[in-house]
Design a protein around this motif. Sequence first.
Motif, PDB file in Angstrom:
ATOM      1  N   ASN A 263       1.249   4.860  -5.103  1.00 16.11           N
ATOM      2  CA  ASN A 263       0.619   3.617  -5.049  1.00 16.11           C
ATOM      3  C   ASN A 263      -0.313   2.902  -6.014  1.00 16.11           C
ATOM      4  O   ASN A 263      -1.629   2.572  -4.568  1.00 16.11           O
ATOM      5  CB  ASN A 263       0.823   3.630  -4.030  1.00 16.11           C
ATOM      6  CG  ASN A 263       1.076   1.844  -2.911  1.00 16.11           C
ATOM      7  OD1 ASN A 263       0.710   1.575  -4.335  1.00 16.11           O
ATOM      8  ND2 ASN A 263       1.709   1.803  -1.804  1.00 16.11           N
TER       9      ASN A 263
ATOM     10  N   VAL B  21      -2.317   6.843   1.992  1.00 16.41           N
ATOM     11  CA  VAL B  21      -1.683   5.395   1.041  1.00 16.41           C
ATOM     12  C   VAL B  21      -0.697   6.573   0.009  1.00 16.41           C
ATOM     13  O   VAL B  21      -1.858   7.869  -0.422  1.00 16.41           O
ATOM     14  CB  VAL B  21      -2.246   4.912   0.558  1.00 16.41           C
ATOM     15  CG1 VAL B  21      -3.975   5.696  -0.619  1.00 16.41           C
ATOM     16  CG2 VAL B  21      -1.984   4.634  -1.072  1.00 16.41           C
TER      17      VAL B  21
ATOM     18  N   VAL C  94       2.544  -7.815   2.019  1.00 18.70           N
ATOM     19  CA  VAL C  94       2.770  -8.840   1.528  1.00 18.70           C
ATOM     20  C   VAL C  94       4.468  -9.382   0.644  1.00 18.70           C
ATOM     21  O   VAL C  94       4.925  -8.251   0.286  1.00 18.70           O
ATOM     22  CB  VAL C  94       1.657  -9.493   0.284  1.00 18.70           C
ATOM     23  CG1 VAL C  94       2.167 -10.722   0.135  1.00 18.70           C
ATOM     24  CG2 VAL C  94       0.388  -9.102   1.369  1.00 18.70           C
TER      25      VAL C  94
ATOM     26  N   PHE D  51       9.005  -1.559   2.556  1.00 15.25           N
ATOM     27  CA  PHE D  51       9.284   0.434   2.821  1.00 15.25           C
ATOM     28  C   PHE D  51      10.358   0.822   3.065  1.00 15.25           C
ATOM     29  O   PHE D  51      10.665   1.885   2.908  1.00 15.25           O
ATOM     30  CB  PHE D  51       7.958   0.966   4.010  1.00 15.25           C
ATOM     31  CG  PHE D  51       6.686   0.267   3.559  1.00 15.25           C
ATOM     32  CD1 PHE D  51       5.567   1.116   3.080  1.00 15.25           C
ATOM     33  CD2 PHE D  51       5.768  -1.227   4.949  1.00 15.25           C
ATOM     34  CE1 PHE D  51       4.799   0.407   2.456  1.00 15.25           C
ATOM     35  CE2 PHE D  51       4.899  -1.764   4.879  1.00 15.25           C
ATOM     36  CZ  PHE D  51       3.623  -0.333   3.729  1.00 15.25           C
TER      37      PHE D  51
ATOM     38  N   SER E 126      -1.718 -12.675  -5.016  1.00 16.04           N
ATOM     39  CA  SER E 126      -2.651 -14.407  -5.071  1.00 16.04           C
ATOM     40  C   SER E 126      -3.622 -14.008  -3.999  1.00 16.04           C
ATOM     41  O   SER E 126      -4.047 -14.638  -3.364  1.00 16.04           O
ATOM     42  CB  SER E 126      -1.560 -15.444  -4.762  1.00 16.04           C
ATOM     43  OG  SER E 126      -0.976 -15.192  -3.330  1.00 16.04           O
TER      44      SER E 126
ATOM     45  N   ILE F 270      -3.335 -12.947  -1.036  1.00 15.98           N
ATOM     46  CA  ILE F 270      -3.625 -12.291   0.142  1.00 15.98           C
ATOM     47  C   ILE F 270      -3.757 -11.117   1.325  1.00 15.98           C
ATOM     48  O   ILE F 270      -4.061 -10.588   2.094  1.00 15.98           O
ATOM     49  CB  ILE F 270      -1.706 -12.739   0.272  1.00 15.98           C
ATOM     50  CG1 ILE F 270      -1.294 -14.093   0.650  1.00 15.98           C
ATOM     51  CG2 ILE F 270      -1.516 -11.987   1.605  1.00 15.98           C
ATOM     52  CD1 ILE F 270      -0.430 -14.485   0.232  1.00 15.98           C
ATOM     53  N   GLY F 271      -3.299 -10.113   0.149  1.00 21.96           N
ATOM     54  CA  GLY F 271      -3.779  -8.712   0.714  1.00 21.96           C
ATOM     55  C   GLY F 271      -4.760  -8.213   1.005  1.00 21.96           C
ATOM     56  O   GLY F 271      -5.193  -7.502   1.446  1.00 21.96           O
TER      57      GLY F 271
HETATM   58  C1  LIG Z   1      -0.980  -3.712  -1.949  1.00 17.62           C
HETATM   59  C2  LIG Z   1      -0.178  -4.919  -1.868  1.00 17.62           C
HETATM   60  C3  LIG Z   1      -0.373  -5.297  -0.065  1.00 17.62           C
HETATM   61  C4  LIG Z   1      -1.584  -5.965  -2.219  1.00 17.62           C
HETATM   62  O1  LIG Z   1      -1.319  -7.485  -1.597  1.00 17.62           O
HETATM   63  P1  LIG Z   1      -2.029  -8.417  -2.854  1.00 17.62           P
HETATM   64  O2  LIG Z   1      -1.354 -10.291  -2.312  1.00 17.62           O
HETATM   65  O3  LIG Z   1      -0.527  -8.574  -3.835  1.00 17.62           O
HETATM   66  O4  LIG Z   1      -2.690  -7.719  -3.130  1.00 17.62           O
HETATM   67  P2  LIG Z   1      -4.156  -9.175  -3.529  1.00 17.62           P
HETATM   68  O5  LIG Z   1      -3.333 -10.737  -5.065  1.00 17.62           O
HETATM   69  O6  LIG Z   1      -4.879  -9.930  -2.475  1.00 17.62           O
HETATM   70  O7  LIG Z   1      -4.601  -8.242  -5.007  1.00 17.62           O
HETATM   71  C5  LIG Z   1      -5.727  -7.808  -3.852  1.00 17.62           C
HETATM   72  C6  LIG Z   1      -6.503  -6.401  -5.516  1.00 17.62           C
HETATM   73  O8  LIG Z   1      -5.226  -5.312  -5.002  1.00 17.62           O
HETATM   74  C7  LIG Z   1      -5.450  -4.663  -6.208  1.00 17.62           C
HETATM   75  N1  LIG Z   1      -4.300  -5.297  -7.057  1.00 17.62           N
HETATM   76  C8  LIG Z   1      -3.052  -6.150  -6.777  1.00 17.62           C
HETATM   77  N2  LIG Z   1      -1.391  -6.737  -7.096  1.00 17.62           N
HETATM   78  C9  LIG Z   1      -2.032  -5.621  -8.221  1.00 17.62           C
HETATM   79  C10 LIG Z   1      -1.241  -5.168  -9.178  1.00 17.62           C
HETATM   80  N3  LIG Z   1      -0.318  -5.465  -9.913  1.00 17.62           N
HETATM   81  N4  LIG Z   1      -1.810  -4.210 -10.708  1.00 17.62           N
HETATM   82  C11 LIG Z   1      -3.254  -3.586 -10.048  1.00 17.62           C
HETATM   83  N5  LIG Z   1      -3.954  -4.305  -9.071  1.00 17.62           N
HETATM   84  C12 LIG Z   1      -3.674  -4.669  -8.364  1.00 17.62           C
HETATM   85  C13 LIG Z   1      -6.057  -5.545  -7.301  1.00 17.62           C
HETATM   86  O9  LIG Z   1      -7.153  -4.587  -6.970  1.00 17.62           O
HETATM   87  C14 LIG Z   1      -6.861  -6.940  -6.738  1.00 17.62           C
HETATM   88  O10 LIG Z   1      -7.791  -6.829  -6.974  1.00 17.62           O
HETATM   89  P3  LIG Z   1      -7.749  -8.259  -8.141  1.00 17.62           P
HETATM   90  O11 LIG Z   1      -7.183  -9.449  -8.115  1.00 17.62           O
HETATM   91  O12 LIG Z   1      -9.387  -8.515  -7.978  1.00 17.62           O
HETATM   92  O13 LIG Z   1      -7.650  -7.361  -9.031  1.00 17.62           O
HETATM   93  C15 LIG Z   1       1.260  -5.465  -1.977  1.00 17.62           C
HETATM   94  O14 LIG Z   1       1.537  -5.094  -2.608  1.00 17.62           O
HETATM   95  C16 LIG Z   1       2.233  -5.010  -0.708  1.00 17.62           C
HETATM   96  O15 LIG Z   1       2.391  -5.651  -0.095  1.00 17.62           O
HETATM   97  N6  LIG Z   1       2.656  -3.889  -1.261  1.00 17.62           N
HETATM   98  C17 LIG Z   1       3.661  -3.098  -0.783  1.00 17.62           C
HETATM   99  C18 LIG Z   1       3.168  -2.336   0.417  1.00 17.62           C
HETATM  100  C19 LIG Z   1       1.908  -1.428  -0.418  1.00 17.62           C
HETATM  101  O16 LIG Z   1       2.339  -0.347  -0.846  1.00 17.62           O
HETATM  102  N7  LIG Z   1       1.978  -1.280   1.394  1.00 17.62           N
HETATM  103  C20 LIG Z   1       0.868  -0.485   1.119  1.00 17.62           C
HETATM  104  C21 LIG Z   1       0.656   1.245   1.342  1.00 17.62           C
HETATM  105  S1  LIG Z   1      -0.459   1.693   1.723  1.00 17.62           S
END
Ligand SMILES: CC(C)(COP(=O)(O)OP(=O)(O)OC[C@H]1O[C@@H](n2cnc3c(N)ncnc32)[C@H](O)[C@@H]1OP(=O)(O)O)[C@@H](O)C(=O)NCCC(=O)NCCS
Length: 139
Positions: A101, A97, A64, A15, A71, A73-74
């Motif tokens: 995003n 959010v 994450v 962020f 993978s 984790i989120g």
């Molecule tokens: C948002 C965030 C926490 C997701 O964490 P992550 O570990 O990458 O997510 P996951 O691998 O657990 O994915 C879970 C779901 O998120 C969505 N998702 C994750 N990556 C995605 C991508 N590149 N494109 C579209 N959807 C996505 C999907 O719905 C996914 O489910 P699916 O695998 O069944 O499609 C991560 O992208 C992050 O840290 N982003 C920056 C910080 C942020 O934006 N935080 C939220 C602020 S409100």
Amino acid sequence: MRDFKDILEIDREAFNPRNPSFDMYVYLAYGSDIFVADTGKKIVGYVVTMDLDQLRGKIVSIAVRKEFRGSGIGEHLMRRAIERLREKGKKEIALEVRVSNKIAQKLYEKLGFRIVETIPNYYSDGEDAYYMVLRFSEQ
Ligand SMILES: CC(C)(COP(=O)(O)OP(=O)(O)OC[C@H]1O[C@@H](n2cnc3c(N)ncnc32)[C@H](O)[C@@H]1OP(=O)(O)O)[C@@H](O)C(=O)NCCC(=O)NCCS
């Protein structure tokens, strides 16, 4: 807290590339619930929750590390946070959010959150926020 440094580092990467997040210090200092994803070698993600009142909780922040995204984790962190708030008797969970995003929105929608409102100008750079809510009675 042992993981404090890692959480702030992940927060900055996600962020605030230039400035440490003051909000994060406040949340960590005032005892919200925090869950971390730990590979055994390092912390690769965190989620912070708080109580809004007896029946409502909030996801304050989740992130994450970039190289560990996509993978599961989120999603795991979110499920753990939701479970904890539910155990505490909450009937609904809210979060904000950025409208831009889409990745985070997709995660939240997958877990049952719905957009209930747009909050204009919510972020300091002027971007709007979606206010999203998960209601357990609808599950
Ligand atoms: C948002 C965030 C926490 C997701 O964490 P992550 O570990 O990458 O997510 P996951 O691998 O657990 O994915 C879970 C779901 O998120 C969505 N998702 C994750 N990556 C995605 C991508 N590149 N494109 C579209 N959807 C996505 C999907 O719905 C996914 O489910 P699916 O695998 O069944 O499609 C991560 O992208 C992050 O840290 N982003 C920056 C910080 C942020 O934006 N935080 C939220 C602020 S409100």
